[in-house]
Motif scaffolding. Sequence first.
Motif, mmCIF file in Angstrom:
data_model
loop_
_atom_site.group_PDB
_atom_site.id
_atom_site.type_symbol
_atom_site.label_atom_id
_atom_site.label_comp_id
_atom_site.label_asym_id
_atom_site.label_seq_id
_atom_site.Cartn_x
_atom_site.Cartn_y
_atom_site.Cartn_z
ATOM 1 N N ASP A 138 -28.867 115.271 32.176
ATOM 2 C CA ASP A 138 -28.109 115.117 33.421
ATOM 3 C C ASP A 138 -29.060 114.951 34.601
ATOM 4 N N ASP A 139 -28.675 114.075 35.513
ATOM 5 C CA ASP A 139 -29.457 113.928 36.732
ATOM 6 C C ASP A 139 -29.024 114.976 37.747
ATOM 7 N N MET A 140 -29.627 114.936 38.929
ATOM 8 C CA MET A 140 -29.350 115.954 39.937
ATOM 9 C C MET A 140 -27.890 115.920 40.401
ATOM 10 N N TYR A 141 -27.304 114.713 40.481
ATOM 11 C CA TYR A 141 -25.918 114.597 40.938
ATOM 12 C C TYR A 141 -24.948 115.175 39.914
ATOM 13 N N GLU A 142 -25.218 114.926 38.629
ATOM 14 C CA GLU A 142 -24.345 115.471 37.595
ATOM 15 C C GLU A 142 -24.471 116.986 37.523
ATOM 16 N N ILE A 143 -25.685 117.504 37.671
ATOM 17 C CA ILE A 143 -25.878 118.956 37.685
ATOM 18 C C ILE A 143 -25.165 119.588 38.872
ATOM 19 N N ALA A 144 -25.274 118.932 40.042
ATOM 20 C CA ALA A 144 -24.584 119.451 41.229
ATOM 21 C C ALA A 144 -23.069 119.414 41.052
ATOM 22 N N ARG A 145 -22.546 118.348 40.408
ATOM 23 C CA ARG A 145 -21.102 118.259 40.182
ATOM 24 C C ARG A 145 -20.624 119.373 39.248
ATOM 25 N N LYS A 146 -21.379 119.645 38.184
ATOM 26 C CA LYS A 146 -20.997 120.705 37.262
ATOM 27 C C LYS A 146 -21.072 122.082 37.927
ATOM 28 N N ASN A 147 -22.076 122.269 38.777
ATOM 29 C CA ASN A 147 -22.219 123.567 39.437
ATOM 30 C C ASN A 147 -21.110 123.819 40.462
ATOM 31 N N ASN A 148 -20.434 122.746 40.919
ATOM 32 C CA ASN A 148 -19.373 122.895 41.923
ATOM 33 C C ASN A 148 -17.977 122.818 41.316
#
Length: 212
Positions: A138-148
């Motif tokens: 996962d890239d940073m955007y996908e990680i941020a989406r999962k964390n939110n």
Amino acid sequence: MQKRLVILFSLIILPFLVKAQLKAFTDSVIQISGITMTADSLRAIPAVSIVVKGQNRGTISNSQGVFSIVAFKGDTLTFRAVGFRRKDYRIPASLSGNSYSMIQLMTEDTVYLAETVIRPYPTKKEFERLFVSMDIPDDMYEIARKNNETAKLRALASSIPIDAGGAYNVLMQKQQQALYYTGQQAPQNIFNPIAWAQFIEAWKRGDFKRKQ
């Protein structure tokens, strides 16, 4: 009597000793401010890491190469940047005052990397098979989406204890509520139809059943 004199003398001399130690500590602290530049063209070098040698303290120069760090007289500052040689600067212990300005010149350095040989896949079908089955992280955007995600945030909120700011807000709300009903009877939820409706729904769901 002699013991009293010793205690009295200690009380008299103690403030002077503390003041002298505090002055010595204050005199040893110094703020280093400066700019990092190239030695040949005097061009500002951004993102230079400045670390106090032997300690876990440091800073980074900004886009104009300007930096500022607090250290002790006699400490050694280590300057590091990609593409430049490391530079050590020892702060003179004989400096007067608590601030010092400097220009740190750095020399460009060439880094030779090991040889890398890139070979193609044997066949096109092999490439297609490996490409389809490749596990792409996962890239940073996908990680941020999962964390939110709402479910993940709720799970984290239920497991993380309340911090100082949250405890302060709860205390202020309780005090505000107590002051709001000062001099009168606070309303009781037993006469609240919404509270009764929530109680009946919870009863139907079995929230009050004894867990085995």
